[in-house]
Design an enzyme around this catalytic site. Structure first.
Site, PDB file in Angstrom:
ATOM      1  N   GLN A 122       0.841  -1.197   0.000  1.00  0.00           N
ATOM      2  CA  GLN A 122       0.000   0.000   0.000  1.00  0.00           C
ATOM      3  C   GLN A 122       0.872   1.242   0.000  1.00  0.00           C
ATOM      4  O   GLN A 122       1.785   1.370   0.814  1.00  0.00           O
ATOM      5  CB  GLN A 122      -0.908  -0.025   1.244  1.00  0.00           C
ATOM      6  CG  GLN A 122      -1.775   1.218   1.421  1.00  0.00           C
ATOM      7  CD  GLN A 122      -1.080   2.319   2.193  1.00  0.00           C
ATOM      8  OE1 GLN A 122      -0.343   2.049   3.133  1.00  0.00           O
ATOM      9  NE2 GLN A 122      -1.270   3.569   1.773  1.00  0.00           N
ATOM     10  N   THR A 161      -3.415   4.294  -2.171  1.00  0.00           N
ATOM     11  CA  THR A 161      -4.457   4.883  -1.319  1.00  0.00           C
ATOM     12  C   THR A 161      -4.686   6.327  -1.717  1.00  0.00           C
ATOM     13  O   THR A 161      -3.761   7.143  -1.680  1.00  0.00           O
ATOM     14  CB  THR A 161      -4.043   4.788   0.160  1.00  0.00           C
ATOM     15  OG1 THR A 161      -3.926   3.401   0.495  1.00  0.00           O
ATOM     16  CG2 THR A 161      -5.087   5.425   1.068  1.00  0.00           C
ATOM     17  N   HIS A 211     -11.494   4.110   4.698  1.00  0.00           N
ATOM     18  CA  HIS A 211     -10.390   4.029   5.655  1.00  0.00           C
ATOM     19  C   HIS A 211     -10.941   3.632   7.021  1.00  0.00           C
ATOM     20  O   HIS A 211     -10.500   4.125   8.062  1.00  0.00           O
ATOM     21  CB  HIS A 211      -9.686   5.389   5.747  1.00  0.00           C
ATOM     22  CG  HIS A 211      -8.195   5.303   5.891  1.00  0.00           C
ATOM     23  ND1 HIS A 211      -7.336   5.438   4.849  1.00  0.00           N
ATOM     24  CD2 HIS A 211      -7.416   5.092   6.979  1.00  0.00           C
ATOM     25  CE1 HIS A 211      -6.093   5.345   5.263  1.00  0.00           C
ATOM     26  NE2 HIS A 211      -6.112   5.112   6.561  1.00  0.00           N
ATOM     27  N   GLY A 262      -9.812  -5.076   8.662  1.00  0.00           N
ATOM     28  CA  GLY A 262      -8.838  -4.209   9.317  1.00  0.00           C
ATOM     29  C   GLY A 262      -8.747  -4.447  10.808  1.00  0.00           C
ATOM     30  O   GLY A 262      -8.085  -5.385  11.281  1.00  0.00           O
TER      31      GLY A 262
HETATM   32  C1  LIG Z   1      -4.828   1.383  12.970  1.00  0.00           C
HETATM   33  C2  LIG Z   1      -5.123   1.531  11.507  1.00  0.00           C
HETATM   34  C3  LIG Z   1      -4.091   1.848  10.642  1.00  0.00           C
HETATM   35  C4  LIG Z   1      -4.349   1.975   9.278  1.00  0.00           C
HETATM   36  N1  LIG Z   1      -3.305   2.255   8.448  1.00  0.00           N
HETATM   37  C5  LIG Z   1      -3.526   2.348   7.119  1.00  0.00           C
HETATM   38  C6  LIG Z   1      -2.452   2.609   6.231  1.00  0.00           C
HETATM   39  O1  LIG Z   1      -1.312   2.765   6.633  1.00  0.00           O
HETATM   40  N2  LIG Z   1      -2.748   2.696   4.911  1.00  0.00           N
HETATM   41  C7  LIG Z   1      -4.017   2.521   4.422  1.00  0.00           C
HETATM   42  O2  LIG Z   1      -4.226   2.615   3.208  1.00  0.00           O
HETATM   43  N3  LIG Z   1      -5.043   2.249   5.235  1.00  0.00           N
HETATM   44  C8  LIG Z   1      -4.840   2.161   6.569  1.00  0.00           C
HETATM   45  N4  LIG Z   1      -5.880   1.886   7.400  1.00  0.00           N
HETATM   46  C9  LIG Z   1      -7.219   1.609   6.834  1.00  0.00           C
HETATM   47  C10 LIG Z   1      -7.374   0.106   6.565  1.00  0.00           C
HETATM   48  O3  LIG Z   1      -6.583  -0.311   5.484  1.00  0.00           O
HETATM   49  C11 LIG Z   1      -8.835  -0.247   6.218  1.00  0.00           C
HETATM   50  O4  LIG Z   1      -9.286   0.586   5.180  1.00  0.00           O
HETATM   51  C12 LIG Z   1      -9.798  -0.155   7.395  1.00  0.00           C
HETATM   52  O5  LIG Z   1      -9.174  -0.461   8.623  1.00  0.00           O
HETATM   53  C13 LIG Z   1     -10.957  -1.124   7.184  1.00  0.00           C
HETATM   54  O6  LIG Z   1     -11.937  -0.952   8.147  1.00  0.00           O
HETATM   55  P1  LIG Z   1     -12.102  -1.896   9.449  1.00  0.00           P
HETATM   56  O7  LIG Z   1     -11.000  -1.541  10.361  1.00  0.00           O
HETATM   57  O8  LIG Z   1     -13.438  -1.477   9.958  1.00  0.00           O
HETATM   58  O9  LIG Z   1     -12.072  -3.336   8.992  1.00  0.00           O
HETATM   59  C14 LIG Z   1      -5.660   1.790   8.776  1.00  0.00           C
HETATM   60  C15 LIG Z   1      -6.691   1.475   9.659  1.00  0.00           C
HETATM   61  C16 LIG Z   1      -6.439   1.341  11.009  1.00  0.00           C
HETATM   62  C17 LIG Z   1      -7.577   0.994  11.928  1.00  0.00           C
END
Ligand SMILES: Cc1cc2nc3c(=O)[nH]c(=O)nc-3n(C[C@H](O)[C@H](O)[C@H](O)COP(=O)(O)O)c2cc1C
Length: 352
Positions: free
Chosen positions: A124, A152, A240, A294
């Site tokens: 990513q 992203t 996100h 996530g």
């Molecule tokens: C702690 C945390 C860190 C995340 N870091 C990134 C990241 O570095 N890059 C990114 O594209 N999405 C990031 N995300 C978003 C996740 O890829 C994803 O879209 C999201 O967590 C999905 O929803 P859920 O947590 O309800 O399953 C992050 C989400 C969380 C909760």
């Protein structure tokens, strides 16, 4: 793996991890927890009958990579804050479960160590303030074995805590502690974008890496269509994890619009609020090829390490199998073709 078990994982994680980190993981744009999960709960399934056939098949491919089931792991920063092995532990679990791992720009584990675990992985990336670094890092991931780039395009106001060290940066930067940098340097190193990426980034990343590009964070049919026309091999519908902005469309609704716009021209995935097998089935029936999970993975990693993540993924896959059997379909394609899921109209926020 039931919803109650996921809630238990969250509580166990909260007992082991400092509260500011737990709060960072749980944070959403409007302070409402699990809004996406609530919307998945509202999606109606229309079970079918009298179709005979064999038991459900979960195995599928994502951009040509075989997976045993369509429950994949979303890229998340901060995994070393959940467990000292971070994405290496997650990767081990993903390999044993037959899934696929999304690796965040802000991982603190070297790519080679993640790759060693044997799971297929997608890297990513954001478009970084210092643009050339975007391509350097993506090339580095490609040569370490990433099989696709997740670009992203959603921005979030939330920041990566300062103690996470992005070790895959070009030499010299690798050992720099974020906490000791000026604001400008931090902006570069953290991967915090300062300009919104344009469509040309898709071709640039493809050229730099030779890998297919999946655009993460698309919420509209028109944007999905433009991304695919510009060369994206896939689109990941995502808010996100409800971190992008208050008042945003929720992912089940956005998924329907994106699937209609893209048709068979690219693969469509979704993440946000997938908390049980029924949610995953609803997503597949609405046209997703796979779903990304996530926070539950983060909680499982904090609560039980690689074993915890493996149990979560296997448990969700088993629930998906049961939900498919109960609703009378033997595959995701069949669920989609039979229009097994229906998204009811959303009530006005003030009447919720
Ligand atoms: C702690 C945390 C860190 C995340 N870091 C990134 C990241 O570095 N890059 C990114 O594209 N999405 C990031 N995300 C978003 C996740 O890829 C994803 O879209 C999201 O967590 C999905 O929803 P859920 O947590 O309800 O399953 C992050 C989400 C969380 C909760």
């Amino acid at each position: 793996m039931s919803r109650a078990e996921i809630e238990m994982l969250r509580r166990r994680a909260a007992r082991r991890i400092p509260s500011h980190v737990v709060d960072y993981v749980a944070a959403t744009a409007d302070g409402v927890a699990e809004a996406e999960a609530g919307r998945w709960d509202a999606v109606e399934l229309r079970p079918t009958a009298l179709r005979g056939g064999a038991g459900p098949t979960l195995a599928t491919t994502v951009l040509g990579t075989s997976v045993d089931h369509p429950l994949l792991v979303a890229p998340m920063a901060q995994q070393v804050a959940a467990h000292p092995d971070g994405e290496a532990a997650t990767g081990r679990a993903v390999a044993s479960s037959g899934s696929l791992l999304g690796v965040s720009t802000n991982t603190a584990i070297p790519f080679a160590r993640i790759a060693e675990q044997g799971a297929p992985w997608w890297f990513q990336t954001y478009v970084l303030a210092e643009r050339e670094l975007t391509y350097v890092l993506a090339e580095r991931a490609a040569s370490a074995g990433a099989s696709a780039i997740l670009l992203t395009v959603e921005l979030t106001a939330l920041r990566v805590p300062a103690h996470v060290e992005p070790v895959n940066w070009p030499e010299g930067r690798a050992r720099a502690r974020l906490a000791n940098l000026t604001a400008d340097e931090r902006a570069r190193i953290e991967g915090r974008p300062t300009t919104a990426p344009g469509l040309d980034e898709i071709a640039r990343l493809r050229e730099a890496t030779g890998l297919p590009v999946v655009v993460k964070g698309v919420l509209r049919g028109d944007d999905a269509r433009r991304a695919v026309d510009a060369g994206a091999a896939g689109v990941l519908v995502s808010t996100h994890g409800h971190r992008r902005m208050a008042g945003s469309v929720l992912v089940p609704d956005a998924l329907c619009e994106v699937v209609d716009a893209v048709g068979a021209d690219a693969e469509v995935y979704v993440d946000g609020g997938i908390r049980d097998g029924r949610h995953a089935l609803a997503a597949l029936a609405l046209g997703a090829r796979a779903v990304f999970v996530g926070r539950p993975v983060w909680w499982a990693l904090a609560a039980g390490g690689a074993e915890g993540v493996g149990a979560l993924l296997d448990g969700l896959a088993e629930e998906l199998r049961t939900a498919m059997a109960q609703s009378g379909v033997s595959s995701a394609d069949e669920a989609h073709a039979l229009r097994l899921a229906r998204v009811p109209r959303r009530q006005a926020p003030d009447s919720r």
